[in-house]
Design a protein around this motif. Structure first.
Motif, PDB file in Angstrom:
ATOM      1  N   LYS A 703       0.819  -1.202   0.000  1.00 51.11           N
ATOM      2  CA  LYS A 703       0.000   0.000   0.000  1.00 51.11           C
ATOM      3  C   LYS A 703       0.857   1.257   0.000  1.00 51.11           C
ATOM      4  CE  LYS A 703      -4.007  -2.048   2.314  1.00 51.11           C
ATOM      5  NZ  LYS A 703      -4.911  -1.996   3.491  1.00 51.11           N
ATOM      6  N   VAL A 704       1.950   1.191   0.770  1.00 46.19           N
ATOM      7  CA  VAL A 704       2.841   2.357   0.804  1.00 46.19           C
ATOM      8  C   VAL A 704       3.457   2.599  -0.560  1.00 46.19           C
ATOM      9  CG1 VAL A 704       5.041   3.195   1.712  1.00 46.19           C
ATOM     10  CG2 VAL A 704       3.319   2.263   3.264  1.00 46.19           C
ATOM     11  N   ALA A 705       3.827   1.512  -1.256  1.00 47.30           N
ATOM     12  CA  ALA A 705       4.408   1.681  -2.592  1.00 47.30           C
ATOM     13  C   ALA A 705       3.388   2.332  -3.535  1.00 47.30           C
ATOM     14  CB  ALA A 705       4.845   0.323  -3.129  1.00 47.30           C
ATOM     15  N   ALA A 706       2.117   1.852  -3.445  1.00 41.96           N
ATOM     16  CA  ALA A 706       1.082   2.441  -4.302  1.00 41.96           C
ATOM     17  C   ALA A 706       0.847   3.900  -3.935  1.00 41.96           C
ATOM     18  CB  ALA A 706      -0.211   1.633  -4.167  1.00 41.96           C
ATOM     19  N   ARG A 707       0.760   4.140  -2.628  1.00 39.50           N
ATOM     20  CA  ARG A 707       0.546   5.521  -2.185  1.00 39.50           C
ATOM     21  C   ARG A 707       1.739   6.399  -2.561  1.00 39.50           C
ATOM     22  NH1 ARG A 707      -4.746   6.501  -1.260  1.00 39.50           N
ATOM     23  NH2 ARG A 707      -5.660   4.910   0.094  1.00 39.50           N
ATOM     24  N   THR A 708       2.928   5.841  -2.496  1.00 41.77           N
ATOM     25  CA  THR A 708       4.123   6.623  -2.843  1.00 41.77           C
ATOM     26  C   THR A 708       4.106   6.995  -4.316  1.00 41.77           C
ATOM     27  OG1 THR A 708       5.392   5.515  -1.106  1.00 41.77           O
ATOM     28  CG2 THR A 708       6.639   6.624  -2.840  1.00 41.77           C
ATOM     29  N   ALA A 709       3.696   6.024  -5.152  1.00 44.91           N
ATOM     30  CA  ALA A 709       3.613   6.315  -6.592  1.00 44.91           C
ATOM     31  C   ALA A 709       2.584   7.415  -6.857  1.00 44.91           C
ATOM     32  CB  ALA A 709       3.258   5.045  -7.352  1.00 44.91           C
ATOM     33  N   GLU A 710       1.418   7.301  -6.184  1.00 49.75           N
ATOM     34  CA  GLU A 710       0.397   8.336  -6.359  1.00 49.75           C
ATOM     35  C   GLU A 710       0.890   9.692  -5.877  1.00 49.75           C
ATOM     36  OE1 GLU A 710      -3.034   7.050  -4.312  1.00 49.75           O
ATOM     37  OE2 GLU A 710      -3.413   5.290  -5.585  1.00 49.75           O
ATOM     38  N   ALA A 711       1.558   9.642  -4.710  1.00 46.34           N
ATOM     39  CA  ALA A 711       2.073  10.905  -4.171  1.00 46.34           C
ATOM     40  C   ALA A 711       3.146  11.488  -5.075  1.00 46.34           C
ATOM     41  CB  ALA A 711       2.634  10.669  -2.771  1.00 46.34           C
ATOM     42  N   SER A 712       3.988  10.614  -5.654  1.00 44.46           N
ATOM     43  CA  SER A 712       5.034  11.102  -6.550  1.00 44.46           C
ATOM     44  C   SER A 712       4.417  11.753  -7.782  1.00 44.46           C
ATOM     45  CB  SER A 712       5.952   9.952  -6.959  1.00 44.46           C
ATOM     46  OG  SER A 712       6.585   9.400  -5.838  1.00 44.46           O
ATOM     47  N   GLU A 713       3.381  11.085  -8.314  1.00 41.60           N
ATOM     48  CA  GLU A 713       2.721  11.659  -9.488  1.00 41.60           C
ATOM     49  C   GLU A 713       2.055  12.980  -9.133  1.00 41.60           C
ATOM     50  OE1 GLU A 713      -0.716  10.427 -12.785  1.00 41.60           O
ATOM     51  OE2 GLU A 713      -0.120   9.040 -11.180  1.00 41.60           O
ATOM     52  N   PHE A 714       1.401  13.005  -7.965  1.00 41.74           N
ATOM     53  CA  PHE A 714       0.755  14.246  -7.535  1.00 41.74           C
ATOM     54  C   PHE A 714       1.777  15.347  -7.285  1.00 41.74           C
ATOM     55  CE2 PHE A 714      -1.037  16.954  -4.173  1.00 41.74           C
ATOM     56  CZ  PHE A 714      -2.182  17.390  -4.813  1.00 41.74           C
ATOM     57  N   ALA A 716       4.680  15.547  -8.705  1.00 35.86           N
ATOM     58  CA  ALA A 716       5.198  16.007 -10.001  1.00 35.86           C
ATOM     59  C   ALA A 716       4.243  17.009 -10.636  1.00 35.86           C
ATOM     60  CB  ALA A 716       5.407  14.806 -10.916  1.00 35.86           C
ATOM     61  N   LYS A 717       2.918  16.699 -10.545  1.00 38.65           N
ATOM     62  CA  LYS A 717       1.945  17.635 -11.104  1.00 38.65           C
ATOM     63  C   LYS A 717       2.014  18.967 -10.361  1.00 38.65           C
ATOM     64  CE  LYS A 717      -1.370  14.104 -12.635  1.00 38.65           C
ATOM     65  NZ  LYS A 717      -2.729  13.567 -12.460  1.00 38.65           N
ATOM     66  N   ASN A 718       2.102  18.895  -9.039  1.00 39.16           N
ATOM     67  CA  ASN A 718       2.196  20.122  -8.258  1.00 39.16           C
ATOM     68  C   ASN A 718       3.462  20.898  -8.592  1.00 39.16           C
ATOM     69  OD1 ASN A 718      -0.206  19.759  -6.972  1.00 39.16           O
ATOM     70  ND2 ASN A 718       0.673  18.817  -5.120  1.00 39.16           N
ATOM     71  N   ALA A 719       4.549  20.128  -8.810  1.00 37.86           N
ATOM     72  CA  ALA A 719       5.815  20.797  -9.133  1.00 37.86           C
ATOM     73  C   ALA A 719       5.704  21.509 -10.466  1.00 37.86           C
ATOM     74  CB  ALA A 719       6.950  19.775  -9.150  1.00 37.86           C
ATOM     75  N   ARG A 720       5.098  20.817 -11.435  1.00 37.88           N
ATOM     76  CA  ARG A 720       4.956  21.466 -12.736  1.00 37.88           C
ATOM     77  C   ARG A 720       4.060  22.695 -12.631  1.00 37.88           C
ATOM     78  NH1 ARG A 720       4.785  15.952 -14.425  1.00 37.88           N
ATOM     79  NH2 ARG A 720       2.498  15.975 -14.438  1.00 37.88           N
ATOM     80  N   LEU A 721       2.959  22.543 -11.858  1.00 37.45           N
ATOM     81  CA  LEU A 721       2.065  23.682 -11.677  1.00 37.45           C
ATOM     82  C   LEU A 721       2.774  24.830 -10.970  1.00 37.45           C
ATOM     83  CD1 LEU A 721      -0.761  24.850 -11.967  1.00 37.45           C
ATOM     84  CD2 LEU A 721      -1.351  23.747  -9.785  1.00 37.45           C
ATOM     85  N   GLU A 722       3.563  24.466  -9.952  1.00 38.67           N
ATOM     86  CA  GLU A 722       4.304  25.500  -9.229  1.00 38.67           C
ATOM     87  C   GLU A 722       5.312  26.185 -10.147  1.00 38.67           C
ATOM     88  OE1 GLU A 722       7.090  25.965  -5.218  1.00 38.67           O
ATOM     89  OE2 GLU A 722       6.126  24.056  -5.690  1.00 38.67           O
ATOM     90  N   GLU A 723       5.952  25.382 -11.017  1.00 40.41           N
ATOM     91  CA  GLU A 723       6.911  25.968 -11.955  1.00 40.41           C
ATOM     92  C   GLU A 723       6.210  26.940 -12.908  1.00 40.41           C
ATOM     93  OE1 GLU A 723       8.857  22.787 -13.879  1.00 40.41           O
ATOM     94  OE2 GLU A 723      10.083  22.187 -12.138  1.00 40.41           O
ATOM     95  N   ARG A 724       5.032  26.564 -13.357  1.00 36.29           N
ATOM     96  CA  ARG A 724       4.287  27.452 -14.259  1.00 36.29           C
ATOM     97  C   ARG A 724       3.914  28.750 -13.550  1.00 36.29           C
ATOM     98  NH1 ARG A 724       0.108  22.936 -16.763  1.00 36.29           N
ATOM     99  NH2 ARG A 724       1.656  21.772 -17.994  1.00 36.29           N
ATOM    100  N   ASN A 725       3.406  28.596 -12.329  1.00 45.00           N
ATOM    101  CA  ASN A 725       3.054  29.800 -11.575  1.00 45.00           C
ATOM    102  C   ASN A 725       4.277  30.667 -11.319  1.00 45.00           C
ATOM    103  OD1 ASN A 725       0.377  28.988 -11.445  1.00 45.00           O
ATOM    104  ND2 ASN A 725       0.643  27.921  -9.469  1.00 45.00           N
ATOM    105  N   HIS A 726       5.355  30.014 -10.985  1.00 48.36           N
ATOM    106  CA  HIS A 726       6.591  30.773 -10.745  1.00 48.36           C
ATOM    107  C   HIS A 726       7.040  31.490 -12.004  1.00 48.36           C
ATOM    108  CE1 HIS A 726      10.547  31.821  -9.263  1.00 48.36           C
ATOM    109  NE2 HIS A 726      11.104  31.148 -10.285  1.00 48.36           N
TER     110      HIS A 726
END
Length: 922
Positions: A703-714, A716-726
């Motif tokens: 479950k942690v591996a699955a949650r980690t993958a989801e969190a990593s994807e999330f 990454a999306k947040n990072a890209r969004l933050e980069e765009r905002n920045h």
């Protein structure tokens, strides 16, 4: 019973007989009624007439003649043999003659009774403890640590074993041998006391005194032991003359005061431990130590707790002293006092070992505690039961062969110096004469009106004792009488502790000891004398002495059941008979009710030891108890450790090892289940728990591996969004504003060309600069979006570009100093560049500085960036609403594992230093 206790003069031989006849082997022509001075005897299987055996010649088992020592059976067999002999028509005396003044006849080496059982139990407990401390000493010698403490404990418990062993012998040996043991009991006790005190002195390998104090203490306690040894040796010297000498009361003072050293030294250890614990002086630790002693529940350090526990142990002997005082005052019955004292002694020694195990490292202490507790419990129960049984059997004892009312004895001197003892017709003189005043040891001295011949000597002065005995040369004392009949020639009628007691006696009847004598004879009468221990039992008997040496004893009143007591020998008749002086004394012991008449050898005393039969009676009861206790102790000591190892220790060790592996992360560990008991249930429960935990961990990992993958994807999306905002903010704040300004200037440029060409030219130059700045900002934004591109340039070059751009924009000169340049990791170069930009931006906006310097140095995996100005400064501890530059710089430096230092004060400028050191794990 093996003959393990002997004196050089003892001659004893023993066989086991079932039905015997002991009869004189006299010549056929011997005159009737005569005996030889040195009779011969023969022992046959039966006293039946010879014709009953079909003419067969009687088979002699053993014969002895002359001065040889005859062989007899033990007491019980002897009595049975006499009864059988009387039934078969043969009434010959069964006699044992022996050299030396000791208990002779049907004698054995040990007489078991409740007291000896009690001390046997204590011996076993202390012996096991002594063996344990001996193994500790061997371990200390091998490991070369705490050798002195282990050796002192061995001395303490070996000497304690000797102390209890001596007390055991004092109640188990024949009374003739007891006084050879008693003097050494105090010596063993002093050695045990000295060993324990010195152990307290050197407790925990930290002496309680300095070197001089240690030497003085050792000298004092060695001197006490030598002092006790000298006293014991002197007392043994007096025994050679038949005198038993007791210790003077003052000699107990060194022993009593010496034991206080245990308390003193353990208190000193407690104070020192408290001082170390609190880091204070010894004087300051006295009050807390006293509180700790008065409040045992107070939690202390290991050393302090150990010293306090041993101090409490030292107080336990006071309980026995209280019991003794209660016994002497009559508050508690002596039987219960002995039971409780025995249990207390076991608890004292066991508690010391328990305290030792609790505070001294011992890997097998649990098994030792369990086995020791089992042994102590079994032995304590056996000891208590033996006392209860002993009291019941003592009260039920009837001396069938003892003294009887309205009987008499006569001792006739022979021409060769021997005496012939025989029953006589009962007669009692009623002229009692004058009453004797008893003084000192309850003896009265009287002068006979004639010279009385007794065993080859003549005497005038007679000492008469309250206890139904009379002697010559010196007063009779119980302590001497019980040791081989005392030093004086004496006559014993009952030898029982008596006193004058008129309760229940009519006024006209006499009570006391009376004497009457003339040239024809002397009469000593003990009239209505009560037993000291049983005042309801009265004795009346009489001793008549004739000038010819004839001795007559008449017993008018003897209790039907004298109150024999194994604790008080003199509570009932001890012996009856006559004995010569102590030197070269020979005594024949027999039972007068069945062994008379008897003709003794020249100079041989003749006695009936009534208390001996009582001790033999108790021995038949308690000898099996003693063997049971020994067997049970062996089983507990040898079998129980193996039993506990198989059923307790081994499963516990397996359980503990498995738990440790599970705690270490090996959840797949399977603990072995040996037995389906409580420990087996624990092992099974741990196995089930470990299996469930292992499954849970595996599920959680998935479950942690699955949650980690989801969190990593999330993320990454947040990072890209933050980069765009920045990027949007940067484009708006920097590039967009610059281009907007350039666009405004371009719109005004045509009008300026018409009105003011020079101003238009200057505006055109500004527009060119704004375009270049916009390009520069775009380049920085692109590099931030792609930080790996920053690693293509040394940081010094990037820093120079940043400084140059700042100077062009703000018209402020900056002093740039680069001591060492290097290409740093992309994220490091990005963070440091942003910190430099933020610092310079703050200088432009807030500092109002006239001088700015930028310093950079990089070497190996380290880098330092410093930006300083001489502006107005600020207070780094204050927060400024809407200003987050410092917070952003801290976040950036923490991301790369560096540190940020800001030194500033109002009016003193500002210096910002960023330090980065490469992590060795990276």
């Amino acid at each position: 019973m093996p003959l393990w206790w002997k004196t050089p003069r003892r001659q004893a031989y023993r066989l086991s007989f079932s039905s015997l006849c002991v009869e004189p082997a006299e010549p056929p022509d011997a005159a009737a009624g005569t005996r030889r001075s040195a009779p011969s005897w023969r022992v046959r299987h039966s006293c039946k007439p010879e014709e009953d055996r079909a003419g067969a010649k009687p088979r002699e088992l053993y014969g002895c003649t002359g001065d040889q020592t005859c062989i007899v059976s033990p007491i019980g067999a002897e009595i049975r043999s006499r009864k059988q002999s009387r039934r078969h028509g043969c009434n010959r005396p069964s006699i044992s003659a022996s050299d030396g003044a000791r208990e002779t006849g049907n004698m054995q080496d040990l007489f078991w009774n409740p007291l000896s059982i009690n001390y046997l139990v204590e011996m076993i407990v202390i012996g096991v403890q002594a063996a344990f401390f001996a193994t500790r000493l061997r371990l200390a010698l091998r490991e070369k640590r705490d050798i002195r403490g282990a050796a002192l404990l061995v001395v303490t418990f070996v000497a304690s074993f000797g102390l209890i062993f001596g007390q055991f012998l004092s109640f188990s040996l024949p009374t003739d041998d007891v006084d050879y043991v008693i003097p050494w009991i105090s010596m063993a006790g002093s050695a045990a006391m000295a060993g324990l005190v010195l152990y307290a002195l050197y407790f925990n390998e930290r002496p309680a005194l300095g070197k001089s104090g240690q030497r003085v203490t050792v000298f004092i306690y060695v001197a006490v032991v030598l002092f006790e040894t000298a006293i014991a040796t002197a007392r043994l010297g007096y025994l050679a003359d038949g005198h038993v000498v007791y210790r003077d009361h003052w000699t107990n003072v060194p022993y009593s005061l010496g034991f206080l050293g245990v308390h003193v030294f353990f208190v000193l250890h407690l104070v020192r431990a408290m001082a170390r614990e609190r880091d204070v002086r010894l004087r300051a630790a006295l009050a807390p130590s006293l509180v700790a002693l008065l409040w045992p529940f107070r939690v202390l350090s290991h050393d302090a707790a150990a010293a306090r526990a041993f101090f409490y142990f030292g107080l336990t002997p006071l309980f026995i002293l209280v019991l003794q005082l209660a016994r002497y005052s009559g508050v508690i019955d002596w039987r219960w006092m002995e039971i409780i004292s025995g249990w207390t002694a076991i608890v004292i020694y066991s508690s010391f070992t328990l305290v030792y195990l609790n505070y001294v490292p011992e890997r097998s202490s649990f098994r030792i505690k369990v086995v020791g507790l089992t042994l102590v419990t079994i032995l304590s129960i056996a000891s208590g039961m033996s006392w209860l049984i002993g009291s019941a059997y003592s009260e039920a004892y009837v001396d069938a062969e003892g003294l009887k009312s309205r009987t008499a004895l006569r001792f006739d001197p022979q021409s060769d110096g021997a005496y012939r003892a025989a029953p006589a017709a009962f007669s009692f003189d009623t002229g009692f004469g004058r009453k004797l005043p008893m003084e000192g040891e309850e003896n009265a001295r009287v002068e006979l009106p004639f010279d009385f011949p007794f065993f080859g000597n003549t005497y005038r002065d007679l000492f008469v004792g309250n206890a139904g005995m009379a002697g010559f040369n010196e007063p009779l004392e119980w302590r001497n009488i019980l040791h081989r009949f005392g030093p004086q020639p004496a006559m014993f009628l009952a030898a029982v502790d008596l006193r004058e007691d008129r309760s229940g006696i009519p006024d006209h009847e006499p009570s006391g000891v009376y004497f009457e004598g003339d040239a024809n004879g002397a009469v000593i009468s003990w009239m209505n004398m009560a037993s000291v221990s049983r005042t309801d039992q009265h004795y009346t008997f009489q001793l008549r002495l004739h000038p010819t040496g004839v001795i007559e004893m008449a017993f008018a009143e003897i209790p039907d059941r004298p109150a024999y007591d194994f604790y008080r020998i003199d509570a009932a008749p001890v012996l009856t008979g006559i004995v010569p002086a102590f030197a070269d004394r020979q005594v024949a012991t027999l039972q007068f009710t069945s062994g008379l008449p008897y003709a003794g050898k020249p100079g041989e005393g003749i006695v009936d030891r009534h208390f001996l039969a009582f001790r033999a009676y108790l021995n038949r009861i308690f000898e099996p108890v003693a063997f049971y206790i020994l067997a049970a102790s062996l089983i507990v000591i040898l079998v129980f450790p193996l039993f506990f190892h198989i059923n307790l220790i081994r499963p516990l060790q397996e359980l503990i090892q498995g738990v440790r592996q599970i705690m270490g992360g090996k959840l797949s560990t399977d603990i072995r289940v040996f037995h389906h008991d409580e420990i087996g249930y624990l092992a099974s429960s741990f196995n089930e728990m470990a299996t469930a935990q292992n499954q849970l961990v595996q599920t959680l990992e998935d479950k942690v591996a699955a949650r980690t993958a989801e969190a990593s994807e999330f993320a990454a999306k947040n990072a890209r969004l933050e980069e765009r905002n920045h990027l949007a903010r940067e484009l708006h704040d920097a590039v967009s504003q610059t281009l907007f300004t350039a666009n405004l200037m371009a719109d005004k440029l045509p009008d300026l060309l018409k009105k003011n060409p020079e101003q238009a030219l200057h505006t055109l130059t500004q527009m060119q600069q704004l375009n270049r700045d916009a390009l520069t900002e775009m380049r920085h934004l692109l590099l931030e979006l792609r930080p790996q591109d920053l690693a293509t340039y040394p940081f010094g070059k990037l820093l120079a570009d940043i400084v140059g751009d700042f100077e062009r924009r703000n018209d402020i000169a900056i002093e740039l100093l680069i001591d060492g340049d290097a290409v740093l990791p992309g994220d490091v170069q990005l963070a440091l560049s942003r910190i430099a930009q933020e610092c310079l931006a703050n200088v432009a906006r807030h500092a109002q500085a006239s001088s700015v310097s930028v310093y950079f140095d990089a070497v190996g995996g380290q880098a330092l960036l410093a930006v300083a100005d001489d502006g107005r400064g600020f207070n780094p501890g204050e927060t400024w609403p809407g200003h987050i530059g410092v917070q952003v710089m801290n976040e950036r430096i923490r991301k790369i594992g560096g540190t940020l230092e800001i030194r500033s004060a109002p009016g003193s400028g500002t210096t910002v230093t960023a330090i980065w050191i490469e992590d060795g794990d990276d």
